[in-house]
Scaffold this active site. Structure first.
Site, PDB file in Angstrom:
ATOM      1  CE1 TYR A 105       0.282   1.675   4.383  1.00 20.53           C
ATOM      2  CE2 TYR A 105       0.630  -0.692   4.567  1.00 20.53           C
ATOM      3  CZ  TYR A 105       0.723   0.595   5.095  1.00 20.53           C
ATOM      4  OH  TYR A 105       1.269   0.773   6.349  1.00 20.53           O
ATOM      5  CG  ASN A 109      -8.730  -1.718  12.344  1.00 23.75           C
ATOM      6  OD1 ASN A 109      -8.171  -2.535  13.065  1.00 23.75           O
ATOM      7  ND2 ASN A 109      -8.375  -0.453  12.325  1.00 23.75           N
ATOM      8  CB  ALA A 147       0.601   3.572  13.349  1.00 20.65           C
ATOM      9  CG  ASP A 167      -2.524   0.386  13.832  1.00 23.71           C
ATOM     10  OD1 ASP A 167      -3.711   0.042  13.926  1.00 23.71           O
ATOM     11  OD2 ASP A 167      -1.981   0.692  12.756  1.00 23.71           O
TER      12      ASP A 167
END
Length: 302
Positions: free
Chosen positions: A86, A163, A253, A256
């Site tokens: 990605y 998500n 992130a 995350d």
């Protein structure tokens, strides 16, 4: 504590600050959390369950996993496959992505039931996300959910970050159904209010928390950007203030690293409110740097 994260690690092309240059790294939502957890909680044993291809880039990524201090015993090799890729585009610190994952080996991560059972048996806390579910074909998704339900019933801790990524699903209805199936096998739910409100039509963060509690989670932590984090656990609820950044560089992130902070404090036996404050501090540091994986001070609290 032994932690297992399940999902897809991909090649990441992140902008370097110029219009045409990108840096190749390796990242992915569950892997990012595992990476940050290994730094926030060095006494926690962190493993990753995924699949990679048999090409040179896959081997490079597998080496990166090992070098990150993450146990790769459950990283499978799928012949003829490679890893997904990605590219990040940034606008005022907010990110958008372009994906190439047609031959991603991670789509086969739940194909081996014996390895899946062994990986889960080895861990105390098993983390997965809505993206983990999205990349699997329906029967493998069902197999993963069945295995998670089994180990939750056996006393394992199962955190789940929904998500929501509509582009990964055949339809919005399929996504919403699968996400709530994931919630049903989870003990800890970690949704983000803005996207949950868009898709589930939740009017408030409390409505989001109540929906996940009703599905079967016993602890829900609702992230909400710069607004307070709402939590509900054991019949009690509360909020933890967020200290916004002056300039957001890259939010890739944010969630995350937040989740890693939560797991680190869970492993240490800290309170949920303290864990959320710690997690917010980690996320705040991360969004002020470029890329998904950045160096942070594991000890600094607000």
């Amino acid at each position: 504590m032994r932690v297992l994260a399940i999902g897809e690690c991909m090649g990441e092309l992140s902008p370097t600050g110029t219009a045409v240059e990108f840096r190749l790294g390796f990242a992915g939502v569950t892997f990012n959390t595992a990476w940050y957890l290994a730094r926030c909680a060095p006494n926690v044993h962190v493993s990753y369950l995924t699949a990679v291809g048999d090409d040179a880039t896959s081997a490079q990524m597998a080496e990166f996993v090992r070098d990150s201090g993450i146990d790769d015993a459950f990283v499978q090799v799928a012949a003829g496959k490679t890893i997904g890729l990605y590219m990040i585009s940034l606008s005022d610190g907010e990110r958008s992505f372009s994906y190439w994952r047609g031959e991603s080996a991670a789509k086969t991560l739940a194909d081996d039931p014996v390895l899946l059972d062994a990986a889960m048996a080895s861990a105390d806390l098993i983390y997965f996300s809505g993206i983990t579910l999205a990349i699997l074909v329906p029967d493998r998704r069902a197999a993963l959910l069945t295995a998670l339900q089994k180990v939750r019933s056996a006393g394992k801790t199962i955190p789940f970050d929904p998500n929501l990524r509509p582009r990964l699903w055949a339809s919005g209805a399929e996504m919403l159904d699968a996400i709530m199936q994931g919630a049903a096998v989870s003990e800890i739910a970690l949704p983000s209010f803005e996207v949950e409100a868009d898709w589930f039509k939740d009017a408030t963060p409390k409505a989001t928390a109540d929906r996940y509690l009703a599905a079967g989670a016993t602890t829900v932590i609702v992230k909400n950007g710069a607004d307070p984090v709402l939590f509900a656990q054991g019949g009690e609820a509360g909020e933890v203030a967020v200290h916004p950044v002056d300039t957001m560089v890259d939010s890739t992130a944010a969630c995350d690293s937040f989740n890693a902070g939560i797991f680190a404090c869970h492993a240490a036996g800290d309170t949920l409110a303290n864990g959320i404050a710690y997690a917010c501090a980690k996320s705040r540091a991360v969004v002020q740097e470029r890329g998904a994986l950045v160096a942070i001070d594991p000890n600094t609290l607000p």
